[in-house]
Scaffold this active site. Structure first.
Site, PDB file in Angstrom:
ATOM      1  N   ARG A   1       0.836  -1.227   0.000  1.00 46.80           N
ATOM      2  CA  ARG A   1       0.000   0.000   0.000  1.00 46.80           C
ATOM      3  C   ARG A   1       0.865   1.269   0.000  1.00 46.80           C
ATOM      4  O   ARG A   1       0.503   2.278   0.595  1.00 46.80           O
ATOM      5  CB  ARG A   1      -0.983   0.012   1.177  1.00 46.80           C
TER       6      ARG A   1
ATOM      7  N   SER B   1     -10.990  -1.920   3.641  1.00 47.98           N
ATOM      8  CA  SER B   1     -10.232  -2.206   4.871  1.00 47.98           C
ATOM      9  C   SER B   1      -9.669  -0.908   5.422  1.00 47.98           C
ATOM     10  O   SER B   1      -8.971  -0.185   4.714  1.00 47.98           O
ATOM     11  CB  SER B   1      -9.073  -3.157   4.573  1.00 47.98           C
TER      12      SER B   1
ATOM     13  N   GLU C   1      -4.944   2.375   6.670  1.00 47.48           N
ATOM     14  CA  GLU C   1      -4.721   2.333   5.217  1.00 47.48           C
ATOM     15  C   GLU C   1      -5.515   3.482   4.584  1.00 47.48           C
ATOM     16  O   GLU C   1      -5.073   4.126   3.634  1.00 47.48           O
ATOM     17  CB  GLU C   1      -5.208   0.979   4.685  1.00 47.48           C
TER      18      GLU C   1
HETATM   19  C1  LIG Z   1     -15.767  -1.835  -0.819  1.00 43.32           C
HETATM   20  C2  LIG Z   1     -14.301  -1.522  -0.974  1.00 43.32           C
HETATM   21  C3  LIG Z   1     -13.393  -2.524  -1.253  1.00 43.32           C
HETATM   22  C4  LIG Z   1     -12.032  -2.241  -1.406  1.00 43.32           C
HETATM   23  N1  LIG Z   1     -11.174  -3.274  -1.680  1.00 43.32           N
HETATM   24  C5  LIG Z   1      -9.863  -3.000  -1.838  1.00 43.32           C
HETATM   25  C6  LIG Z   1      -8.942  -4.063  -2.142  1.00 43.32           C
HETATM   26  O1  LIG Z   1      -9.305  -5.216  -2.294  1.00 43.32           O
HETATM   27  N2  LIG Z   1      -7.625  -3.727  -2.280  1.00 43.32           N
HETATM   28  C7  LIG Z   1      -7.172  -2.453  -2.126  1.00 43.32           C
HETATM   29  O2  LIG Z   1      -5.962  -2.231  -2.270  1.00 43.32           O
HETATM   30  N3  LIG Z   1      -8.015  -1.443  -1.844  1.00 43.32           N
HETATM   31  C8  LIG Z   1      -9.342  -1.685  -1.702  1.00 43.32           C
HETATM   32  N4  LIG Z   1     -10.206  -0.655  -1.409  1.00 43.32           N
HETATM   33  C9  LIG Z   1      -9.671   0.722  -1.199  1.00 43.32           C
HETATM   34  C10 LIG Z   1      -9.630   1.585  -2.478  1.00 43.32           C
HETATM   35  O3  LIG Z   1     -10.578   1.149  -3.432  1.00 43.32           O
HETATM   36  C11 LIG Z   1      -8.234   1.604  -3.099  1.00 43.32           C
HETATM   37  O4  LIG Z   1      -7.275   2.136  -2.197  1.00 43.32           O
HETATM   38  C12 LIG Z   1      -8.204   2.413  -4.397  1.00 43.32           C
HETATM   39  O5  LIG Z   1      -6.984   2.171  -5.055  1.00 43.32           O
HETATM   40  C13 LIG Z   1      -8.357   3.921  -4.173  1.00 43.32           C
HETATM   41  O6  LIG Z   1      -8.554   4.530  -5.430  1.00 43.32           O
HETATM   42  P1  LIG Z   1      -9.362   5.886  -5.595  1.00 43.32           P
HETATM   43  O7  LIG Z   1      -9.309   6.283  -7.022  1.00 43.32           O
HETATM   44  O8  LIG Z   1     -10.716   5.772  -4.996  1.00 43.32           O
HETATM   45  O9  LIG Z   1      -8.448   6.865  -4.742  1.00 43.32           O
HETATM   46  P2  LIG Z   1      -8.878   7.931  -3.623  1.00 43.32           P
HETATM   47  O10 LIG Z   1      -9.520   7.239  -2.489  1.00 43.32           O
HETATM   48  O11 LIG Z   1      -9.610   9.052  -4.238  1.00 43.32           O
HETATM   49  O12 LIG Z   1      -7.427   8.447  -3.169  1.00 43.32           O
HETATM   50  C14 LIG Z   1      -6.531   7.577  -2.475  1.00 43.32           C
HETATM   51  C15 LIG Z   1      -5.165   8.288  -2.358  1.00 43.32           C
HETATM   52  O13 LIG Z   1      -4.588   8.415  -3.643  1.00 43.32           O
HETATM   53  C16 LIG Z   1      -4.389   9.794  -3.989  1.00 43.32           C
HETATM   54  N5  LIG Z   1      -4.740   9.884  -5.429  1.00 43.32           N
HETATM   55  C17 LIG Z   1      -5.847   9.397  -6.042  1.00 43.32           C
HETATM   56  N6  LIG Z   1      -5.773   9.568  -7.369  1.00 43.32           N
HETATM   57  C18 LIG Z   1      -4.592  10.202  -7.609  1.00 43.32           C
HETATM   58  C19 LIG Z   1      -3.925  10.654  -8.792  1.00 43.32           C
HETATM   59  N7  LIG Z   1      -4.446  10.512 -10.022  1.00 43.32           N
HETATM   60  N8  LIG Z   1      -2.715  11.255  -8.643  1.00 43.32           N
HETATM   61  C20 LIG Z   1      -2.153  11.420  -7.425  1.00 43.32           C
HETATM   62  N9  LIG Z   1      -2.736  11.025  -6.278  1.00 43.32           N
HETATM   63  C21 LIG Z   1      -3.941  10.412  -6.371  1.00 43.32           C
HETATM   64  C22 LIG Z   1      -5.291  10.590  -3.052  1.00 43.32           C
HETATM   65  O14 LIG Z   1      -4.742  11.866  -2.771  1.00 43.32           O
HETATM   66  C23 LIG Z   1      -5.278   9.712  -1.793  1.00 43.32           C
HETATM   67  O15 LIG Z   1      -4.120   9.949  -1.014  1.00 43.32           O
HETATM   68  C24 LIG Z   1     -11.571  -0.901  -1.268  1.00 43.32           C
HETATM   69  C25 LIG Z   1     -12.492   0.125  -1.002  1.00 43.32           C
HETATM   70  C26 LIG Z   1     -13.848  -0.170  -0.869  1.00 43.32           C
HETATM   71  C27 LIG Z   1     -14.819   0.953  -0.623  1.00 43.32           C
END
Ligand SMILES: Cc1cc2nc3c(=O)[nH]c(=O)nc-3n(C[C@H](O)[C@H](O)[C@H](O)COP(=O)(O)OP(=O)(O)OC[C@H]3O[C@@H](n4cnc5c(N)ncnc54)[C@H](O)[C@@H]3O)c2cc1C
Length: 317
Positions: free
Chosen positions: A175, A225, A295
């Protein structure tokens, strides 16, 4: 932050900037106060122009993807929140695999790969974020993680200048990536994907999705998580063994289905979730001597200072 400058920003980029945008509409937790302004750029060029404007006018910037790993505090975010999701999602096939813009959803990307006869992204099909967010978080599941498939990453700094990182410069860890905590926006990602029979990929995706549905409370808002896996343990198991499954503070609850998730069972505030996070951390530390690290990225302003509040590197917004 002056309102006048935000209005200038809106005038400069009509239809792209929203002022006072509620973050609860942009996070999978369905909570969080307003962003001073939100920009959803349509293209890398427009993103560049917005970054340059913000820098020139000394406006703080916060970059987000789909908000699926964010806990935004109730006082909102005093910055221009630039959301790289929905738009900026073109994909092209390449010799190595694919190149895609950062705003594409992981699920759409994984299914595009399958249709093109490419494997390697099956693990990502059920992760509800964008490609950019997944690269920043080195998202992973079922034995796969972004680190296995990323070839290169293109990012813009807050002056709008482009930087290219090869996979070995991304310092991927659990992560973790080199982009975290830096003033960089991921805009494009090159993926190295092997050929794969689509039927095999489809079977893998449907198996992973069934496992998710059986184990995770996908019917309620959450950010997945909440805690990282501590070395030698599983966070969910420690929380369950500490007797915290189902523990509730306000509208936030440790999921009775999966103790690693905190769910919004109705009108939870970010301070409910933060208080529950702290309660879990303190109880698990007292019982097992293990410190659970979040996380989920916690950002924004508290409405009331929370006792014992601590902030980490990327929580300066
Ligand atoms: C139901 C559920 C299940 C999930 N299962 C998993 C799983 O199995 N494995 C897992 O790893 N995660 C899981 N997650 C967590 C999440 O989906 C991941 O961490 C995902 O990668 C976050 O992506 P996001 O686009 O929503 O980022 P955001 O939540 O919008 O941002 C996350 C971080 O990344 C930064 N960020 C986002 N986009 C950019 C960009 N383009 N450039 C620079 N910085 C950026 C943000 O500033 C922040 O610090 C889950 C979440 C949910 C709700």
């Amino acid at each position: 932050m002056e309102n006048k400058v935000l209005q200038e920003l809106q005038a400069e980029f009509p239809h792209v900037i929203r002022l006072g945008e509620p973050m609860q509409d942009h996070t999978s937790f369905r909570l969080g106060g307003p962003a001073a302004a939100m920009a959803i750029p349509n293209s890398i060029k427009q993103l560049q122009d917005i970054l340059v404007f913000c820098r020139a006018h000394k406006l703080p910037i916060f970059i987000m993807g789909n908000g699926s790993n964010l806990l935004v505090r109730d006082g909102g975010i005093r910055a221009v929140v630039i959301k790289i999701a929905g738009a900026m999602s073109t994909v092209t096939l390449t010799e190595a695999g694919m190149e895609a813009e950062a705003g594409i959803s992981l699920s759409a990307l994984a299914h595009t790969a399958v249709e093109a006869g490419l494997g390697g992204l099956e693990f990502a099909a059920g992760i509800p974020g964008t490609l950019g967010g997944a690269v920043v978080m080195n998202a992973g599941a079922y034995g796969g993680e972004m680190k296995d498939v990323v070839d290169f990453v293109l990012a813009l700094d807050y002056e709008g200048r482009e930087h290219r990182f090869n996979a070995n410069e991304m310092n991927f860890g659990y992560r973790q990536s080199a982009i975290q905590g830096k003033e960089l926006t991921v805009v494009k990602v090159g993926l190295r994907l092997p050929e794969q029979d689509p039927a095999v990929s489809r079977a893998l995706i449907s198996d992973y999705n069934a496992r998710r549905r059986a184990k995770q409370p996908l019917h309620l808002p959450s950010a997945g998580s909440v805690f990282k896996r501590p070395p030698g343990h599983y966070a969910g198991q420690l929380i369950e063994e500490a007797g915290l499954k189902g523990k509730r503070i306000g509208g936030a609850q440790v999921s009775p289905m999966h103790a690693g998730f905190i769910v919004n069972v109705g009108n939870a505030t970010a301070s409910d979730v933060e208080a529950l996070i702290r309660h879990v951390q303190e109880t698990v530390a007292a019982k097992f001597g293990v410190r659970l690290e979040t996380e989920v990225r916690i950002v924004g302003e508290s409405i009331r200072p929370v006792a014992g509040e601590t902030r980490t590197a990327d929580e300066h917004i």
